[in-house]
Structures are given as C-alpha cells and as structure tokens.
Motif scaffolding. Sequence first.
Motif, short mmCIF file in Angstrom:
data_model
loop_
_atom_site.label_atom_id
_atom_site.label_comp_id
_atom_site.label_asym_id
_atom_site.label_seq_id
_atom_site.Cartn_x
_atom_site.Cartn_y
_atom_site.Cartn_z
N ILE B 105 97.45 -21.30 -81.26
CA ILE B 105 96.91 -22.14 -82.32
C ILE B 105 96.94 -23.61 -81.90
O ILE B 105 96.01 -24.36 -82.15
CB ILE B 105 97.65 -21.88 -83.64
N GLY B 113 90.53 -30.02 -88.02
CA GLY B 113 90.65 -28.69 -88.63
C GLY B 113 91.96 -28.55 -89.39
O GLY B 113 92.01 -27.90 -90.44
N SER B 165 100.36 -29.67 -91.93
CA SER B 165 101.60 -30.33 -91.53
C SER B 165 101.34 -31.73 -91.00
O SER B 165 102.23 -32.58 -91.03
CB SER B 165 102.31 -29.53 -90.44
N ARG B 232 112.00 -24.59 -91.88
CA ARG B 232 111.31 -23.38 -91.44
C ARG B 232 112.32 -22.25 -91.36
O ARG B 232 113.42 -22.42 -90.87
CB ARG B 232 110.72 -23.59 -90.04
N LEU B 237 105.91 -18.70 -84.97
CA LEU B 237 104.74 -18.50 -85.84
C LEU B 237 105.04 -18.36 -87.33
O LEU B 237 105.13 -17.26 -87.85
CB LEU B 237 104.03 -17.23 -85.38
N ASP B 238 105.14 -19.49 -88.01
CA ASP B 238 105.49 -19.43 -89.42
C ASP B 238 105.10 -20.76 -90.05
O ASP B 238 104.82 -21.73 -89.36
CB ASP B 238 107.00 -19.21 -89.56
N TRP B 239 105.08 -20.80 -91.36
CA TRP B 239 104.78 -22.03 -92.09
C TRP B 239 106.07 -22.66 -92.58
O TRP B 239 107.01 -21.94 -92.90
CB TRP B 239 103.88 -21.71 -93.28
N PRO B 240 106.08 -23.98 -92.69
CA PRO B 240 107.27 -24.61 -93.28
C PRO B 240 107.38 -24.19 -94.75
O PRO B 240 106.35 -23.99 -95.42
CB PRO B 240 106.97 -26.11 -93.20
C1 LIG Z 1 100.16 -18.09 -88.43
C2 LIG Z 1 99.70 -19.50 -88.54
C3 LIG Z 1 100.66 -20.50 -88.68
C4 LIG Z 1 100.25 -21.82 -88.80
N1 LIG Z 1 101.20 -22.77 -89.01
C5 LIG Z 1 100.80 -24.02 -89.27
C6 LIG Z 1 101.72 -25.03 -89.61
O1 LIG Z 1 102.91 -24.80 -89.64
N2 LIG Z 1 101.27 -26.26 -89.93
C7 LIG Z 1 99.94 -26.55 -89.91
O2 LIG Z 1 99.57 -27.68 -90.20
N3 LIG Z 1 99.04 -25.62 -89.58
C8 LIG Z 1 99.44 -24.39 -89.25
N4 LIG Z 1 98.51 -23.45 -88.94
C9 LIG Z 1 97.09 -23.79 -89.11
C10 LIG Z 1 96.42 -24.38 -87.93
O3 LIG Z 1 97.02 -25.58 -87.58
C11 LIG Z 1 94.98 -24.59 -88.35
O4 LIG Z 1 94.38 -23.32 -88.46
C12 LIG Z 1 94.21 -25.42 -87.39
O5 LIG Z 1 94.75 -26.70 -87.24
C13 LIG Z 1 92.76 -25.54 -87.86
O6 LIG Z 1 92.02 -26.21 -86.87
P1 LIG Z 1 90.70 -25.57 -86.28
O7 LIG Z 1 90.16 -26.60 -85.38
O8 LIG Z 1 90.94 -24.25 -85.69
O9 LIG Z 1 89.85 -25.46 -87.60
P2 LIG Z 1 88.68 -24.45 -87.98
O10 LIG Z 1 89.23 -23.11 -88.26
O11 LIG Z 1 87.57 -24.55 -87.03
O12 LIG Z 1 88.23 -25.12 -89.34
C14 LIG Z 1 89.04 -25.10 -90.49
C15 LIG Z 1 88.27 -25.71 -91.66
O13 LIG Z 1 88.07 -27.08 -91.45
C16 LIG Z 1 86.68 -27.40 -91.37
N5 LIG Z 1 86.56 -28.39 -90.31
C17 LIG Z 1 87.10 -28.33 -89.08
N6 LIG Z 1 86.86 -29.46 -88.40
C18 LIG Z 1 86.14 -30.25 -89.23
C19 LIG Z 1 85.59 -31.55 -89.10
N7 LIG Z 1 85.74 -32.27 -88.01
N8 LIG Z 1 84.91 -32.05 -90.16
C20 LIG Z 1 84.76 -31.33 -91.28
N9 LIG Z 1 85.27 -30.11 -91.46
C21 LIG Z 1 85.96 -29.58 -90.44
C22 LIG Z 1 85.98 -26.10 -91.12
O14 LIG Z 1 84.68 -26.11 -91.65
C23 LIG Z 1 86.88 -25.12 -91.84
O15 LIG Z 1 86.60 -25.11 -93.20
C24 LIG Z 1 98.89 -22.14 -88.77
C25 LIG Z 1 97.95 -21.14 -88.60
C26 LIG Z 1 98.33 -19.84 -88.50
C27 LIG Z 1 97.29 -18.77 -88.32
#
Ligand SMILES: Cc1cc2nc3c(=O)[nH]c(=O)nc-3n(C[C@H](O)[C@H](O)[C@H](O)COP(=O)(O)OP(=O)(O)OC[C@H]3O[C@@H](n4cnc5c(N)ncnc54)[C@H](O)[C@@H]3O)c2cc1C
Lengths: 715, 330
Positions: B105, B113, B165, B232, B237-240
């Motif tokens: 991730i 995102g 986060s 945490r 692999l977990d959420w706060p």
């Molecule tokens: C098991 C698990 C644990 C996780 N733990 C954490 C955690 O502890 N803390 C945390 O913060 N995150 C956590 N994540 C989430 C992870 O950080 C996000 O899924 C990731 O940051 C999303 O980024 P992406 O680029 O993949 O977004 P995408 O999946 O590509 O997009 C996500 C959303 O944002 C929109 N989007 C993306 N970029 C833009 C842009 N530039 N402008 C407008 N809209 C946009 C997309 O349309 C969509 O709706 C976790 C995820 C999982 C699966």
Amino acid sequence: MAEYKWPDADKRTLIGKRISRTDGPHKVSGHARYNSDLNRPGMLHGRLLCSPHAHAKITSIDTSAAEAMPGVKAVYIIPDPDREIKWAGEEIVAVAAVDEPTARDAIRAIKVVYEVLPHSVLDTDPKAVGSLARPAQAQKVGDPDKGFAEAEVTAEGLYGMPVITHCCLEPHGSVIEWEDDKNLLVHLSTQAVSSIAAAMAPVLEIPAANIRVKQDHIGGGFGSKFGPDRWDFAAAQLSKKAGGKPVKIFLDRDSELMVAGARPSAYAKVKVGAKKDGTITAWQSESWASGGQGGGGSPPMPYIFNIPNQSKQHTAIQTNIGPQRAWRAPNHPQACLITMSALEDLAAAIGMDPLEFFLKNIELTGPRAEIYREEFQIAADLIGWKKNWHQRGDKTAGPIKRGLGLSLHTWGGGGHPSDCDITIQPDGSVELKMGTQDLGTGTRTTVEIVAADTFGLPMGVVKVLIGDNRFPTSGGSGGSTTIAGVSGATRRAALDALDQIFAKAAPALGAKPEDLEAVAGTILVKSNPAKRLTWKQACSKIGQVPITVRGKNPGPGKLGDSGVGGVQMADVSVDIETGVVRVNKIVAVQDCGLVIDIKTAESQVYGALIMGVCSALYEEKIMDAKTGKMLNPNMEFYKLAGIGDIGDLVVHMMTGKGYDERGVIGLGEPPAVSPYAALSNAVANAIGVRVPTLPLTPDRVLAALAKKGGSNARI
Amino acid sequence: MRGFEYASPTTKEQAVSLLGSSDDDAMALAGGTDLLSLMKDDIVAPRRLVNLKDVAELRGIRLLPDGSLRIGALVTVQELLDNAIVKRGYASLIHAADGITSPQIRAMGTVGGDLCQRPRCWYYRAGFGLLAKDKDGAALVPEGDNRYHAILGNTGPAYFVNPSSLAPALIALGAKLHIFGSGGQVEMNLENFFAAPTSANEKEYRLKPNEIVTEIIVPSAGGWKNATYEVRQKESLDWPLAAASVALKMSGKTIESARVVLGHVAPVPWRSGEAQAYLAGKTISEQVAETAGTLAVARASAMSHNGYKIQLARVAVKRAIMKAAQGGQR
Ligand SMILES: Cc1cc2nc3c(=O)[nH]c(=O)nc-3n(C[C@H](O)[C@H](O)[C@H](O)COP(=O)(O)OP(=O)(O)OC[C@H]3O[C@@H](n4cnc5c(N)ncnc54)[C@H](O)[C@@H]3O)c2cc1C
C-alpha cells in the motif's frame, strides 16, 4: 520376515534429524501449483449467488436474464428442498461463463425474491435468545456440594471465546470437469484426497471409481476441508451442463469467511474451589456455545484436571451463521481456555504461584502427570518463570505491564489407516505412492525420510507421489492422525521391499538375507561390512520386473501410539493506558512420541502458536445483530497477526528415552490448544485482573481494568 | 466489479475534461488501493476511470521559494517516507506515513489518494450507504457494532471516522490543498476540505466530481515541534484505533501556539480547539500533556461499543505532545 520396528537411535540416519521440507523451494519460489492456481484448457469460471439475508424463504428465482447473456454457458440452481436460507452467504445459484467478469455480471442479473424471516446471530447471552438456547448436557461427578464445603477459597468468573473462522489462505473450491459422460476429474482443495470420490458419487450418480481426485498442494484447511462442498457439487453440475468443460469455483474471500468454516464459540460461568494449600476440591460450570444451526460443541470441562467433585451444565445456542466445522483440536481450545483461566484465577485468589498450584494438583491429570511435571520444568527454565513471575499485577512504574501465564493440554492422535506402495526398479530408482496429501505439515518430506532411512539412502532418491486418489488409499489429514498413519505404512512397505532386495542380493554376497543390512547407499554383510554391493548393484539383481510392495497401517509391529501432551508459557506486555497487548515470547514444550523430522515438527508447533496469537488477540467473526451479516468478511477487519505481532517463539520437543520408543504420534492439534489460556493468563498476571473473553482487544482490556477500578482505568 | 472505460490523460486539463458530473460518470484513479476495492465490492461503479498516473505535473516533492514544501498529489506514501526534506522537518508526517504498515500500500497508495479515500465503515463497505441506513431508513451505527466508529462529531447522520492518517498530520502542519477543475485552480486550507456529510448524496470532502487534487502545500515547520502518535492494536496491516497529530510553535521552553488534530475519531480530522487554547503559553510536561488530552475528548460521547476510544484518543494526544517535546523521535 522383517521385524517391524523403528531403527534404534544410533542407527537413524534421517529420522529425527533436522531436515528441510522437500517442497520448500518449490513453494517459496512460486512454482508450487495449488488447485486454485489451475487454469485448465477451455475452462469456464463459476460464480455463486449468495443470500444477503441470514434467514429467509425463497419465493422465486428468475435466471432467464443470466441465461440469455452472451458468454454464459451454464446456470444451476443449487438444490434446497425447503428453500429456506439459514445464514447470510448461503449459496443459491451457480453460474459458469467464459470469464470471471461475465460470470459476475450474470450473477447480478439473477432475480431472487425472498420472504425475510427473523434471524438470530448472537451467542454471548443464552438468556437473550429464548428457545434458541437448548439445554444440551448436565452432569454431576462426585459430590459438588461437599467439594465446595471443603473449599477454603473459591474463585468465580466468566470466560469464553467467540466464533472464529478458518480463513484458509487458499479458499475452498475446485476445478471440475467431465472427461466423458461417465468420468469426472476433480481438482479440489482438500484434506482428504482418498475419500472425496465416495462422498461425491451418490450425489452425482456415478460410480466412485469413475471419479479421479488430484491435489499437489493445499493452502490451509485446519479441519474445514474434509469433504466436497455445495459449490463443488455445483461446479460438477455446471460442467455437465456445459458439455464437460472444466468449471472453476473458488470462493471469494468474503464467502470463505462467511460460510466455509467456523470454530464454535464457548462461554462459561465457572466456580472452582480449593483448600488453602492449593488442593482443588470442586468445579462448577454453566457453559454455552454456538457454531451455527447446530449449536456448538460441548467442551470437555474441566479440561485435563479430573477434579473429584463437579457439577456441569451445557447449553447449545442456535444461530443463523455459516456452519461450524472441525478446527484444530475440536472443543479443546475452548475447554482449555475456560479451565486454565478459572484455575489460574483460583491460584491468584489463594495467592499461590500458578506453576506451583498446577504442579500441586498434577496427579489429577492422570497417567501423564510425570510428563507434564518434566515439561513444566523445561518450560519454566526457557521462559525464566522463577525470575520473572510476580503476583498478579505488575507493580513497576509506567503504563507497560508485563506478565507470565501458563497452560497445558492433551490430544489423542494415533495413526489413521493408510496404504503405501513402494516400487523399486532394477536400476535402483525408488517410487513411493500414497493417496495422502501434504496439508502443509510436511507429509511429503516425512514419508521420504522414513523410506530413505529404511533403505540407507540419502534424501533426494525416493520419488514421492501423493495427492491422487488412484494411489493407495490413505486417510484424511485430521485429528493428528496423518504422520503416524503414513509413516507406519511407509516403514512397513520399505522393510518388506528391503527384505526382497536382501533375498535377491544375498547369493551375490555369499550371505543369508537375514545377515544383510542397508547402510549408506550399500547392502552389506553385517558381520563383514567389507562385503557389500552398492544400492544400484543390489537392485540390478531384481531382474527385469520391478518390485512393488504394499505396506499398511495399522499393521504388524508397534510403530505408533496415541496420547500426547504439552505445556506452554507466555510472556506479554500490556499498555494499560491503551489496552494494547504485545506478545514478548511463548514457550511450547511438546511430546509426540518418535519425531520423524525435528524441523517440520517444530514448524507444526510454530504454526499452532501463531494461530494461537491470532485468535487470542485478534480474531472474531463479528456478526451484526440487526442485519444478520458478518461485518468483517475481509482480511482488513478479520484481523490476523503479522510477523511483528507474534513475538519470540521457542519450541522444545521432548525426544529420546521414554518418548522415542512409543513410536510415531500426531502433532497437528495438541500445540494449538494452549496458547489462548497461556496468553489470557499472562495478561491477567500483567494487569492484575482477568479479561474474561477473547480476543484480548484494547476495548476488552480497558473494560476489565475499569471494572477493577483503580488508577489503571484512566491515565 | 462492473465494466468500465479507461482513460489515461497526460495533463491535468485533459484529466478534468474526462471527468463527469458524478461518480457514476467517471472517477479519478491514482494508486487504486482504495478505489479498486470499492469497485470490486460494488460500492462505486464509474463508467470511466481517469488514470492520473501519467499526469507528470502531479508528481514530485520540492521546496518552494518561500520555504514551504510542495507535495504532488501522486507522491506515494513510500516516496514521502524516503524524502530527506520531509524526514528533516516534518516528523509528524513521517510518523503517520510510517503507520501505514503494508509495503504494497505504501508503494502504490498516493498522498492525494490518502486524503480522498473513502471511509472504512463496515456498514458503508457492505452496501448500506455512507450514512449506513437499513431499508427502513433507520441508522445502523448508533445501536449496531460501532467499535471503530466516531466518538467526536457523532451526533449524526454521519458516524464513520475519516480514514486518512496523513490528513491530521498535514492539518496540524497548516497544509493547504490545490484543487484543479474546469474553472482553474483554487487553494483551500486542508482543514476546510473535510466536512461531515448531512445527506446521502454528499461526500465527506469538498471536491466536485470533475475536480482533482493536484498538490499539497505545507508551510515551513521551522520552530514547530511536531509529532503523531497512533494507537494501533497490531504492528502489521491495520488501522489506528485513534491518533493525534500535534504541532507546537515554541518560544524557548514555552508553547506559543499549538495545533492539535485527532484522527480516526470523527467523520473529519478533528481539530481540538480546547486542547490548543489550553496549550498556548504552557511549558510542556506530562501533566500539561495529560490535561490537553483530557480537554481534547471533553466533548466526546460514546455510542454502544466505542467508549474505549475516548480513552485511546486522550492517550494519543498526551503521547503525541510528549513525542513532539522529545524532538519527534520515533
Ligand atoms: C488494510 C489497509 C490498511 C490501511 N491503513 C491505512 C492507515 O493506517 N492510514 C491511512 O491513512 N491509510 C491506510 N490505508 C489506505 C491507503 O493509504 C489508501 O488506500 C491510499 O492512500 C489511497 O491512495 P491511492 O492512490 O491508492 O488512491 P485510489 O484508490 O486511487 O483513490 C482513492 C480515492 O481518491 C480519489 N483520488 C485519488 N487521487 C485523487 C486526486 N489526485 N484527486 C482527486 N481524487 C483523487 C479516487 O477517485 C478515489 O475515490 C490502508 C489501506 C488498507 C487496504
């Protein structure tokens, strides 16, 4: 005639040594093919329509739109005579299409009308569920009233653990095809290669002999993959409708967690009494459990300690959740957690070191008492019990509190029926065939060890063929019965085959067959080791036709036994401001008779401890009372431990005199029994109060601290 | 997942013109770590995906002439963690990014995102809608299993927690957001980007369907002690369960002003005015940190299963302050 026994310790060349699993490189390099990896020529992709409701009657099913979709090759309504859905995720219709997206689109196009009925998915309070809670068992042993009258100290508590799922990394499923209108080829993820055909035949109305079952590797079963499932039958029916084309159905992760396996919960209100010197006098328990429609198992309580006076009542709770299935040591983890927690609370009430308390009562464990005593000694040394144990409640400053806990367990094991064919070719090559499976436990490796050690050959010579029901029949891998079953059959086959080699080689060596021995790749004369033939030379005396010998288990000679035990100790740190529990170390001391491969044996125990940490700290099938749905059917909120969460694991296998001569016994279940109790006891020791139910999550830990009052409840 | 059209523009102008007037028309795709899961679970079903990864101007981290830091929306969580400037001055951002403990991730997920990812509320993800209602319109969360839901700002109709986060850390650092749409670029305080939805057709952040986030501007953190503390349960692999990011403007040993933002406790990153006001003029001590934590949750209220999170949030604030005081060391 061969003498059917295990080689003496000084003669073992491979048995009991530290040997890496032969398919390890294959697996870690991604070359090993699991049935879920298979893509057969012309294969169709099957998907399932599952009920969103936990309890409903099906009023109508309309599959016409799906059937009309381009790319959809077969639609099959899964038979359900009363058309009643009893848990969310129950399968209703299966579809096979040219690719997965088309199959999913087709599933969405099916219309099912439901009459939604009331459901019940909660099992924590038998009083709250009315007639769904049914008395299942009541038992009295000795004189409980007298036992409690004699007690000078009593402890009472609630203990329990929720339903968890098997969560196999390779989900349940199969690839099934009709080779012609009478013969079926089944690639199924299963713990029981040899028994699948018999289970499928009556339903499909073909002779079992016409069903071929194959599996090279399995990605986890844990008790949930003994038989063909509803979706496997659906795959067979879809294949038939599609003219025999292979149909693949492996469950999605959410279905895997919702319907493919559940370990029953168990809860109990327990009262135990003892004299001030620690002698336990009485046990009383009111327990309940659920594992779906059938209620749960009845955990054997009190576990291991045969307390003289007991009064027990058990209630089964019916719920609308996916059905229960065997899970590593059915009913034992639940019984162990409840019993060992209650006894540890009693020790704390007396103010006694639980190790001393358990040892004081160790005679109540029966014939294994002395072994437990020895195992506790070893475990105590490995974890530093004397130095690190303290009375309940770590008094050191700061929010991090450390504690130790212990537990003990038992299991039967003993070899299942198994046949093994060994073929020796005139060129000295050796092939071993058995309709067993390697559940990930190292079966492939251990049968090779047994055969090679018997023949005096190194690893890498004997070709092991398993995972096919055309091979000699072997039992399912369950109940810790595989290692003793397959190694007994293999040893007997190998000894008989060797006898034949001796008979053929004897004339050339000018000796009698019974004077020969197989050592280090040669056949030699015991009294004159200089007189020898290489293995190849000896095998060339066979003539043109290879030798094939069948070995059986059970069979002559004592090669196995049943009944093992073990003890475990855990060291944890708990942050009393956040309730977060961290595992520092777990020590497991385990006996299992003669160990064939010390490395894969230890690996079994490591695996059990890791699963123990997962379910002690994280796992829970979280059901929503109102919607009847599982809320965490994913790997995100169905939490499992990662490497950083496991702590230091130390395994000590009991081997040598007193253990080896018992022969081979199983190991899959026993070490999976104790981790919960050891961890729960360690947390209680750290924070000074029992967290009644698993998993030991921050909310539960903080709630227990708050109940205790004290300054721990808040910062 | 349903079928969709895939477009891969190379400029932000093209990207915006390929987006539509609703998420059903089109959605922006960055790392896909959240969006693809939402599509697989049939929570969203855009007819077109507009891949942003070929829009080069959305990448990169660099210092601007005024000393502030510009983080492109496409910067991955891992790039953020590896960046020397971020490491030097923005400890709280490093702590927050470091908590995302899956290498996969971190490698794919982007900062944009992370800010725009959708809530992880399990009722939402099971198809009951963002406001999680049953077929009769009754809210499922308050009496349901809300162990991971909001303790602040939870008077409804939104009960989920904002999943990001990075947002609390960025807000505490005073970050601004650049949003690009058909009308050109607008700048917005990141704090104002988030808002709890009041009806089913609103999102939890202010971005029109045809707008994208292009970059995040973080003022220089010189003179600010900053840190994030996350509670945490697991390392992997977990959420706060609760988190707090703090930034403390120091004048000698005294806190001149403070920003305290809680994460994973409310439908938006939760700025605690109470804790901030209290901290101004104080010298950091355990006692001060503890009082700030208590004030930060003074208005918190428990639903049926999440009372424990109030304690976690309190501890997170206390520990974030102490961590910042110690120079933000991990
Ligand atoms: C098991 C698990 C644990 C996780 N733990 C954490 C955690 O502890 N803390 C945390 O913060 N995150 C956590 N994540 C989430 C992870 O950080 C996000 O899924 C990731 O940051 C999303 O980024 P992406 O680029 O993949 O977004 P995408 O999946 O590509 O997009 C996500 C959303 O944002 C929109 N989007 C993306 N970029 C833009 C842009 N530039 N402008 C407008 N809209 C946009 C997309 O349309 C969509 O709706 C976790 C995820 C999982 C699966």
